[in-house]
Design a protein around this motif. Structure first.
Motif, PDB file in Angstrom:
ATOM      1  N   VAL A   1       0.848  -1.187   0.000  1.00 31.80           N
ATOM      2  CA  VAL A   1       0.000   0.000   0.000  1.00 31.80           C
ATOM      3  C   VAL A   1       0.884   1.237   0.000  1.00 31.80           C
ATOM      4  O   VAL A   1       1.844   1.330   0.763  1.00 31.80           O
ATOM      5  N   THR A   2       0.566   2.185  -0.871  1.00 28.55           N
ATOM      6  CA  THR A   2       1.332   3.422  -0.939  1.00 28.55           C
ATOM      7  C   THR A   2       1.088   4.240   0.322  1.00 28.55           C
ATOM      8  O   THR A   2      -0.068   4.557   0.641  1.00 28.55           O
ATOM      9  N   PRO A   3       2.141   4.605   1.071  1.00 27.66           N
ATOM     10  CA  PRO A   3       1.944   5.392   2.291  1.00 27.66           C
ATOM     11  C   PRO A   3       1.314   6.754   1.990  1.00 27.66           C
ATOM     12  O   PRO A   3       1.642   7.395   0.989  1.00 27.66           O
ATOM     13  N   THR A   4       0.406   7.158   2.851  1.00 27.05           N
ATOM     14  CA  THR A   4      -0.244   8.460   2.754  1.00 27.05           C
ATOM     15  C   THR A   4       0.012   9.227   4.042  1.00 27.05           C
ATOM     16  O   THR A   4      -0.113   8.675   5.134  1.00 27.05           O
ATOM     17  N   TYR A   5       0.357  10.508   3.910  1.00 28.07           N
ATOM     18  CA  TYR A   5       0.664  11.349   5.061  1.00 28.07           C
ATOM     19  C   TYR A   5      -0.399  12.438   5.160  1.00 28.07           C
ATOM     20  O   TYR A   5      -0.604  13.204   4.215  1.00 28.07           O
ATOM     21  N   CYS A   6      -1.081  12.480   6.291  1.00 28.54           N
ATOM     22  CA  CYS A   6      -2.171  13.439   6.504  1.00 28.54           C
ATOM     23  C   CYS A   6      -1.755  14.486   7.541  1.00 28.54           C
ATOM     24  O   CYS A   6      -1.247  14.140   8.615  1.00 28.54           O
TER      25      CYS A   6
ATOM     26  N   PRO B   1       3.490   1.845   8.694  1.00 32.19           N
ATOM     27  CA  PRO B   1       4.115   1.668  10.011  1.00 32.19           C
ATOM     28  C   PRO B   1       5.183   2.721  10.241  1.00 32.19           C
ATOM     29  O   PRO B   1       6.006   2.999   9.369  1.00 32.19           O
ATOM     30  N   GLN B   2       5.158   3.325  11.415  1.00 33.51           N
ATOM     31  CA  GLN B   2       6.034   4.445  11.699  1.00 33.51           C
ATOM     32  C   GLN B   2       7.325   4.012  12.374  1.00 33.51           C
ATOM     33  O   GLN B   2       7.326   3.126  13.219  1.00 33.51           O
ATOM     34  N   LYS B   3       8.420   4.660  11.999  1.00 32.64           N
ATOM     35  CA  LYS B   3       9.634   4.551  12.781  1.00 32.64           C
ATOM     36  C   LYS B   3       9.501   5.508  13.962  1.00 32.64           C
ATOM     37  O   LYS B   3       8.501   6.230  14.073  1.00 32.64           O
ATOM     38  N   ASP B   4      10.476   5.521  14.829  1.00 27.64           N
ATOM     39  CA  ASP B   4      10.406   6.356  16.028  1.00 27.64           C
ATOM     40  C   ASP B   4      10.723   7.804  15.665  1.00 27.64           C
ATOM     41  O   ASP B   4      11.730   8.367  16.098  1.00 27.64           O
TER      42      ASP B   4
END
Length: 280
Positions: free
Chosen positions: A108-113, A170-173
């Motif tokens: 899935v292409t990451p989306t940033y909101c 999924p996020q890194k720190d």
């Protein structure tokens, strides 16, 4: 708890797929009481265990696989006097009957909101040099320099509006952010052209940046940086589009602020000064 009887139905569609050879039992082991060319049969391995084969055509390979399954059933550990315990039966089913399926997540292409939190601040490196905007000279693109400013020159500090984002991936720190210059349409962008190394420049943006997708055709994903806090004071800014590339400054004054891979002899540590949280 012991069971007094078990019926097992083996269908050709459920036959175990294995290339293992049939191993012979000892002389006193039970045999399948099935005449040749018969498609349905029943055999008693122990006084409380009964195996039935469904009346469907079987290939020789499927028959072999069923016999192997029966042989395994006869050698289950934990069987005493022909009786099964619950754990032994469950273990047999899990190990020999249930097929393991590996489920892979879709790409899935990451989306940033964009969130409602925007922080206004100035930025200094760990050597106390402040980021300032260069004057546009000739064809040189707009960029930032790191300079030690006197008290009389504080008006040259660049004031940033740092917008924060949340990602569907999924996020890194670290926190995804965009670094825009306040009261302008200029944003810090990490871009690459003609196969060269990623470069840091100021990019003009028209319109809101409420949603940014990876691989955006307008290149808006180049505006995103992972802000990571290190220790109690320092922040680093890693390009989201080009992982491993960080905003850096040199030790000397008036050097250009550039993207570098770590490790590097340039600094990636910055402090946020004159902070002010903008109202929602």
């Amino acid at each position: 708890m012991a069971y007094h009887g078990y019926d097992y139905i083996f269908d050709s569609a459920d036959a175990f797929k294995t290339d293992s050879a049939i191993y012979s039992d000892s002389a006193d082991s039970d045999e399948l009481d099935c005449p040749d060319q018969v498609m349905s049969c029943q055999c008693d391995m122990h006084e409380d265990i009964k195996v039935e084969l469904s009346p469907h055509p079987h290939s020789m390979r499927q028959v072999v696989n069923i016999i192997i399954a029966v042989e395994r059933l006869k050698h289950i550990k934990g069987m005493s006097s022909g009786k099964f315990c619950e754990d032994a039966l469950l273990n047999f089913i899990l190990e020999n009957v249930i097929e393991e399926r590996l489920v892979k997540p879709l790409n899935v292409t990451p989306t940033y909101c964009k969130t409602s939190r925007t922080l206004q601040c100035t930025v200094c490196d760990k050597y106390k040099k402040t980021l300032v905007q260069s004057n546009k000279l000739g064809s040189e693109p707009l960029h930032l320099k790191a300079v030690t400013l006197s008290a009389a020159a504080i008006q040259y500090k660049v004031r940033f509006s740092m917008s924060t984002y949340v990602s569907s991936a999924p996020q890194k720190d670290a926190q995804p952010v965009c670094l825009g210059i306040s009261n302008s349409n200029l944003y810090l962008a990490c871009t690459q052209s003609d196969g060269s190394s990623p470069d840091l420049l100021l990019k003009e943006v028209s319109g809101p940046l409420n949603t940014i997708k990876a691989g955006d055709p307008n290149g808006y994903d180049s505006l995103l940086f992972f802000r990571k806090e290190t220790g109690t004071a320092y922040n680093s800014f890693e390009s989201v589009k080009y992982p491993g590339w960080f905003i850096t400054t040199a030790f000397d004054d008036w050097e250009k602020v550039e993207m570098y891979q770590v490790p590097t002899n340039r600094t990636t540590n910055f402090t946020l000064e004159d902070q002010q949280l903008l109202p929602r």
